[in-house]
Design a protein around this motif. Sequence first.
Motif, mmCIF file in Angstrom:
data_model
loop_
_atom_site.group_PDB
_atom_site.id
_atom_site.type_symbol
_atom_site.label_atom_id
_atom_site.label_comp_id
_atom_site.label_asym_id
_atom_site.label_seq_id
_atom_site.Cartn_x
_atom_site.Cartn_y
_atom_site.Cartn_z
ATOM 1 N N VAL A 11 87.147 67.466 17.072
ATOM 2 C CA VAL A 11 85.780 66.975 16.914
ATOM 3 C C VAL A 11 85.546 66.674 15.436
ATOM 4 N N VAL A 12 84.979 65.513 15.157
ATOM 5 C CA VAL A 12 84.659 65.149 13.776
ATOM 6 C C VAL A 12 83.179 65.427 13.541
ATOM 7 N N GLN A 13 82.860 66.039 12.403
ATOM 8 C CA GLN A 13 81.449 66.273 12.097
ATOM 9 C C GLN A 13 80.791 64.944 11.768
ATOM 10 N N GLU A 14 79.828 64.561 12.599
ATOM 11 C CA GLU A 14 79.204 63.250 12.417
ATOM 12 C C GLU A 14 77.870 63.216 13.144
ATOM 13 N N THR A 15 77.122 62.165 12.882
ATOM 14 C CA THR A 15 75.871 61.941 13.578
ATOM 15 C C THR A 15 76.138 60.986 14.727
ATOM 16 N N ARG A 16 75.633 61.336 15.901
ATOM 17 C CA ARG A 16 75.849 60.476 17.066
ATOM 18 C C ARG A 16 74.508 60.111 17.678
ATOM 19 N N SER A 49 79.139 57.245 17.944
ATOM 20 C CA SER A 49 79.098 57.588 16.527
ATOM 21 C C SER A 49 78.124 56.680 15.790
ATOM 22 N N MET A 50 77.305 57.280 14.912
ATOM 23 C CA MET A 50 76.319 56.510 14.179
ATOM 24 C C MET A 50 76.776 56.348 12.741
ATOM 25 N N ARG A 51 77.004 57.438 12.090
ATOM 26 C CA ARG A 51 77.548 57.383 10.733
ATOM 27 C C ARG A 51 78.196 58.733 10.460
ATOM 28 N N SER A 52 79.230 58.684 9.657
ATOM 29 C CA SER A 52 79.933 59.917 9.336
ATOM 30 C C SER A 52 79.101 60.693 8.326
ATOM 31 N N LYS A 53 79.101 62.004 8.448
ATOM 32 C CA LYS A 53 78.265 62.812 7.553
ATOM 33 C C LYS A 53 79.048 63.300 6.340
ATOM 34 N N GLU A 54 80.092 62.565 5.966
ATOM 35 C CA GLU A 54 80.917 63.030 4.852
ATOM 36 C C GLU A 54 80.123 63.112 3.546
ATOM 37 N N ASP A 55 79.051 62.308 3.458
ATOM 38 C CA ASP A 55 78.247 62.338 2.242
ATOM 39 C C ASP A 55 77.125 63.373 2.333
ATOM 40 N N ALA A 56 77.291 64.331 3.226
ATOM 41 C CA ALA A 56 76.209 65.259 3.534
ATOM 42 C C ALA A 56 75.639 65.959 2.306
ATOM 43 N N ASN A 57 76.466 66.211 1.296
ATOM 44 C CA ASN A 57 75.969 66.967 0.154
ATOM 45 C C ASN A 57 75.510 66.079 -0.984
ATOM 46 N N ASP A 58 75.306 64.820 -0.688
ATOM 47 C CA ASP A 58 74.969 63.901 -1.760
ATOM 48 C C ASP A 58 73.483 63.588 -1.856
ATOM 49 N N TYR A 59 72.657 64.427 -1.269
ATOM 50 C CA TYR A 59 71.222 64.170 -1.354
ATOM 51 C C TYR A 59 70.651 64.564 -2.709
ATOM 52 N N ARG A 60 71.427 65.294 -3.473
ATOM 53 C CA ARG A 60 71.022 65.673 -4.838
ATOM 54 C C ARG A 60 69.570 66.165 -4.897
ATOM 55 N N VAL A 113 78.737 67.537 25.304
ATOM 56 C CA VAL A 113 79.615 68.690 25.555
ATOM 57 C C VAL A 113 80.836 68.233 26.350
ATOM 58 N N ALA A 114 80.622 67.409 27.370
ATOM 59 C CA ALA A 114 81.744 66.912 28.180
ATOM 60 C C ALA A 114 82.706 66.110 27.303
ATOM 61 N N ARG A 115 82.148 65.307 26.387
ATOM 62 C CA ARG A 115 82.997 64.507 25.493
ATOM 63 C C ARG A 115 83.840 65.417 24.595
ATOM 64 N N GLN A 116 83.194 66.461 24.036
ATOM 65 C CA GLN A 116 83.930 67.346 23.127
ATOM 66 C C GLN A 116 85.030 68.109 23.864
ATOM 67 N N ILE A 117 84.728 68.556 25.095
ATOM 68 C CA ILE A 117 85.741 69.296 25.865
ATOM 69 C C ILE A 117 86.937 68.390 26.157
ATOM 70 N N ASP A 118 86.644 67.173 26.623
ATOM 71 C CA ASP A 118 87.735 66.226 26.901
ATOM 72 C C ASP A 118 88.580 65.995 25.655
ATOM 73 N N LEU A 119 87.888 65.793 24.547
ATOM 74 C CA LEU A 119 88.554 65.492 23.284
ATOM 75 C C LEU A 119 89.508 66.627 22.901
ATOM 76 N N GLU A 142 75.845 65.987 15.475
ATOM 77 C CA GLU A 142 74.386 65.984 15.501
ATOM 78 C C GLU A 142 73.914 64.794 16.332
ATOM 79 N N LEU A 143 73.128 65.083 17.371
ATOM 80 C CA LEU A 143 72.566 64.020 18.205
ATOM 81 C C LEU A 143 71.155 63.739 17.689
ATOM 82 N N LYS A 144 70.910 62.505 17.313
ATOM 83 C CA LYS A 144 69.694 62.145 16.580
ATOM 84 C C LYS A 144 68.545 61.682 17.466
#
Lengths: 484, 95
Positions: A244-249, A260-271, A231-237, A213-215
């Motif tokens: 590709v890691v799911q994250e906010t960039r 990378s800004m922060r990892s979205k691993e806590d994505a479901n913790d908004y309760r 897109v170029a970064r993901q293709i190279d990677l 996610e680009l913020k």
Amino acid sequence: MEWEVVIGLEIHVQLSTTTKIFSGASTAFGAEPNTQACAVDLALPGTLPVFNENALRMAVMFGLAVNAEIGKRSVFERKNYFYPDLPKGYQTTQLAEPIVGAGYVDIETDDGVKRRVRLHHAHLEEDAGKSLHEDFHGMSGIDLNRAGTPLVEIVSEPDMRSSKEAAAYARKIHAIVTTLGICDGNMAEGSMRCDCNVSIRPKGQETLGTRTELKNINSFRFIERAIDTEVARQIDLIEDGGKVVQETRLYDPDKNETRSMRSKEDANDYRYFPCPDLLPVVIDDSYIDAIRATLPELPDARRARFIEEFGLSEYDAGVLSSYRAQADYYEQAVKACGDAKLAANWVMGELAKYLNQSDTDIKDSPISAEQLGGLLVRIKDNTISGNIAKKVFELMWSKGGSADDIIETEGLKQVTDTGAIEKIVDEVIANADKQVEQYKAAEPEKRGKMLGFFMGQVMKATGGKANPGAVTGILKQKLDALCN
Amino acid sequence: MSLDRSDVERIAHLARLQIDESDIPSYTENLSSILNLIDQMQQTDTSGVEPLANPLDAVLRLREDVVSEVNQRAALQSVSPAVEEGLFLVPKVIE
């Protein structure tokens, strides 16, 4: 390998209400810090939210404009997270029952790709405050003026297949909300902010790749560049064997890179849970129908009418209809001069150039549509040439006044009197022996090109006021006479 | 359903609660028993029952879009531990 790009956008639109979504504090931009943050916005104990009807009305307008089902019952929920610019410790937003359901918009890129982009939904929520990190002795400064400003978050399906489509979609949303008058559309001030969800997959594959996610991208140009870079970064990677890691960039326009800004691993913790302070919002058909009756002509319809009624090209009609104030201006200019194509050329050409250079909104143009129309009338009736018109335009821009007054006082009226032009042509020829000899020596078919010199001299002598058509004719006739 | 120690630590972190190491076992037990009660409630057949967003049988009242709040910054900031140039100061946050 051939890759397919998949893009979905989340666009936050600040609604142009007078007050906050849940309090009676002003939303005016640019006030002193925290002078528009009341006890409700600050989440002081004992305060309760009261919902702004105008925010509801604007959200419904948007829903109707994008062919969406309107939620007759919608529910506010709490999205829980901690950040100092969110005093309550939760954002009041909507999730399970949003005000605007599924809809769609049709887009077209500059290179002619047409696509229908589906909207997943759009919901109402409140904006957060602003954090300032510079120079407070190791502390952060918090301004809560923006806290509680109403937003509509518009969530698209992952329907876009290129950065150009994403930018075209964002432009379309911008055109719709500004035409509706529910947002001022000022991206530099953050009135419209865009998050781009980007992933790639091998062409032909059904399942989606991992997205990033680009913020907070705040211009259409940056949407394209940020996505292309990512897109170029993901293709190279992936081609280097990585994942590709799911994250906010974050996109950095200066370096043209995403990081990378922060990892979205806590994505479901908004309760999320329904906000107990707010009852369900219930509206009926008559409320919706009354709003439908107030909708202005939307950009797509206006574009089609410009093509049909004024004979404009698809491109010109698209540009002119994309911003309501510009479309209104254009129509007034057409009315004033009676020539739709000439008006289109000037509104998109000279006027747009001056507005851009001075960073002026067309609403604040120093030259009104009627003034411009008056100038175009004088081009049409041959009082002035196109070149002189630019000079009149410049004077009108800097000093004001009508085209007729400027032409009169500056003595810019075009010389169409054949006798007067002939006299000047004779003088020019008499003083240009060398060029006349060259003209005589040239092959007859190459002589046309050589007229330029004489033309320039005549224009110089008349201050550009001689009618170019008349001058050409007379020059040719007189010079050719010398050759025989 | 029963929670373990790491669940309790995570919940405490999400709520930004600092808890005593020694209290974790009792929190684990208490929270687990609450979840057990919820498990029991989940067994009730609720098919055909509308989800309840609010227990009050009423709909939201709306407010006219007119400014009703005046600037009370000085009063509101008088209870703040740190203020500068009209801003609330907080421990530095950088993402």
